[in-house]
Design a protein around this motif. Structure first.
Motif, PDB file in Angstrom:
ATOM      1  N   ILE A  60       0.835  -1.208   0.000  1.00 36.30           N
ATOM      2  CA  ILE A  60       0.000   0.000   0.000  1.00 36.30           C
ATOM      3  C   ILE A  60       0.867   1.255   0.000  1.00 36.30           C
ATOM      4  CG2 ILE A  60      -0.276   0.204   2.512  1.00 36.30           C
ATOM      5  CD1 ILE A  60      -3.033   0.687  -0.172  1.00 36.30           C
ATOM      6  N   VAL A 141      -4.564  -1.147   6.293  1.00 36.98           N
ATOM      7  CA  VAL A 141      -4.077  -2.304   5.542  1.00 36.98           C
ATOM      8  C   VAL A 141      -3.014  -3.038   6.343  1.00 36.98           C
ATOM      9  CG1 VAL A 141      -2.831  -3.026   3.465  1.00 36.98           C
ATOM     10  CG2 VAL A 141      -4.661  -1.332   3.293  1.00 36.98           C
ATOM     11  N   LEU A 148      -5.662  -5.513   1.309  1.00 40.07           N
ATOM     12  CA  LEU A 148      -4.835  -4.820   0.327  1.00 40.07           C
ATOM     13  C   LEU A 148      -5.517  -4.797  -1.036  1.00 40.07           C
ATOM     14  CD1 LEU A 148      -2.223  -3.468  -0.600  1.00 40.07           C
ATOM     15  CD2 LEU A 148      -1.226  -5.751  -0.889  1.00 40.07           C
TER      16      LEU A 148
END
Length: 411
Positions: A60, A141, A148
């Motif tokens: 991320i 995340v 994700l």
């Protein structure tokens, strides 16, 4: 015995990073995964690599930096905050915590201080949520609260996805932190409120954060000619929204003594033309409160208010709840260590609850977490004129350095 940061260097780091997305009034607009965000990320990575620290980027785009400890098998100390900003935001919100953490690592190098545990520093992705919703995405995340795959599909208003933009700026990483365990997590941040300055307190020992509920609300009516449609025959979505905003503000005023906050922060009318009755009104609502019971009661009130207004004004209403964060308490042992650190540094302190959400709110569910606040002038934040004094800047850095050092040498 306490140690001190290099305050001049930290102040210069803050000035340097304030150039990435600098605005006319000295603030920043550095939206997540924008060109300005890339510039800040690239410079951050350059500095930490030159200092000899290792760098990893996850899926991320969270950037993790490690200063290796003498016993790398032990769980590390995790420091950090976020690098993105609000549109026309301030130059300290988030990035101060990243740069104070960087200064901790650099000061330990300068003073040749070894720690038993490794110290990790992270720059989280998309804490603000200004371009991509939800806020605090990188930490969500990381902690498994948002998958994700789902996060990478999220789009901005122009239809660009998180994955598209991570690839474009070169921060779609591969590092897997799913098994990561921290001994403790610390974040230093400006208060974003007036309490510490008003009380002339040097630092805040943050004991927890308000719970939050965020909503996206749409009233649907009928767009029609402003000059030919009689007032009593209209289905004006803007009127429904206006009535709701007034009612919600009354709830917020009622909850002042209970530390409740109610805010409508974004509104959009369609077709948004001077001589057309709005057929659609979209707006956001957020409620913050230290009590889960009160949040539940207010949620019921909100839904009833919206239903009643829709009936009264001949509109339909859609209510989408997009964020649910329960009130939380940070780790008691860590908050005690932070308090002891303030006393050792001879700083005045007070215990304080955060009215804002922070990345640490997600971390708190995974391992021991706590926060340190420093004052900001007039309590102003999410504003170009957000500011702190050099002294407060130093206080926060010294607090983070000494608390980190104590934790990093714990068996």
């Amino acid at each position: 015995m306490t140690v001190q940061i290099n305050t001049a260097r930290l102040l210069k780091l803050i000035d340097d990073f304030a150039q990435f997305g600098r605005t006319e009034k000295g603030g920043v607009t550095r939206l997540t995964l924008s060109d300005e965000d890339k510039q800040a990320r690239d410079y951050f990575v350059q500095i930490v690599k030159e200092a000899g620290f290792s760098v990893q980027v996850d899926g991320i785009g969270n950037i993790f930096v490690r200063r290796l400890g003498l016993q790398p098998n032990l769980s590390p100390i995790l420091l950090g905050s976020h690098g993105d900003s609000q549109p026309l935001g301030g130059r300290y919100d988030g990035i101060y915590g990243v740069l104070a953490g960087l200064e901790v690592l650099l000061s330990l190098n300068d003073q040749r201080i070894e720690t038993m545990r490794s110290i990790d520093l992270v720059m989280w992705t998309n804490e603000e949520g200004a371009r991509f919703a939800p806020a605090m995405m990188g930490a969500a995340v990381f902690t498994g609260k948002l998958s994700l795959n789902d996060a990478l599909k999220i789009q901005d208003k122009d239809g660009l996805t998180i994955k598209d933009e991570l690839e474009r700026i070169g921060y779609l990483g591969q590092a897997d932190f799913s098994q990561y365990k921290a001994h403790a997590a610390l974040e230093v941040h400006i208060e974003q409120g007036p309490i510490l300055e008003r009380n002339q307190t040097d630092v805040g020992v943050v004991t927890g954060a308000l719970g939050q509920r965020w909503y996206q609300i749409t009233f649907d009516g009928l767009a029609s000619h402003a000059g030919t449609t009689p007032m009593n025959m209209r289905q004006d979505a803007a009127v429904g929204m206006a009535k709701a905003i007034v009612k919600f503000n009354e709830i917020g005023l009622r909850e002042v003594l209970n530390q409740g906050r109610v805010t409508v922060g974004y509104v959009q009318l369609t077709p948004n033309s001077p001589n057309v009755i709005p057929g659609k009104a979209y707006f956001t609502l957020e409620v913050r409160h230290p009590s889960t019971v009160s949040l539940t009661q207010i949620d019921q009130e909100i839904r009833q208010i919206l239903t009643d207004i829709a009936t009264e004004t001949n509109l339909s209403v859609c209510i989408k709840q997009v964020v649910t964060l329960e009130p939380l308490a940070f780790d008691v042992r860590l908050t005690d260590i932070i308090q002891n650190t303030a006393e050792a540094l001879n700083y005045s302190w007070e215990r304080i609850v955060s009215g804002a959400g922070h990345d640490s709110c997600h971390l708190n569910s995974k391992f021991p977490t706590a926060m340190i606040f420093i004052p900001c002038i007039d309590g102003l934040s999410h504003n170009e004129e957000e500011n702190i004094t050099d002294e407060w800047c130093e206080f926060g850095g010294n607090m983070l350095l000494n608390a980190t050092l104590a934790l990093a040498n714990e068996h």
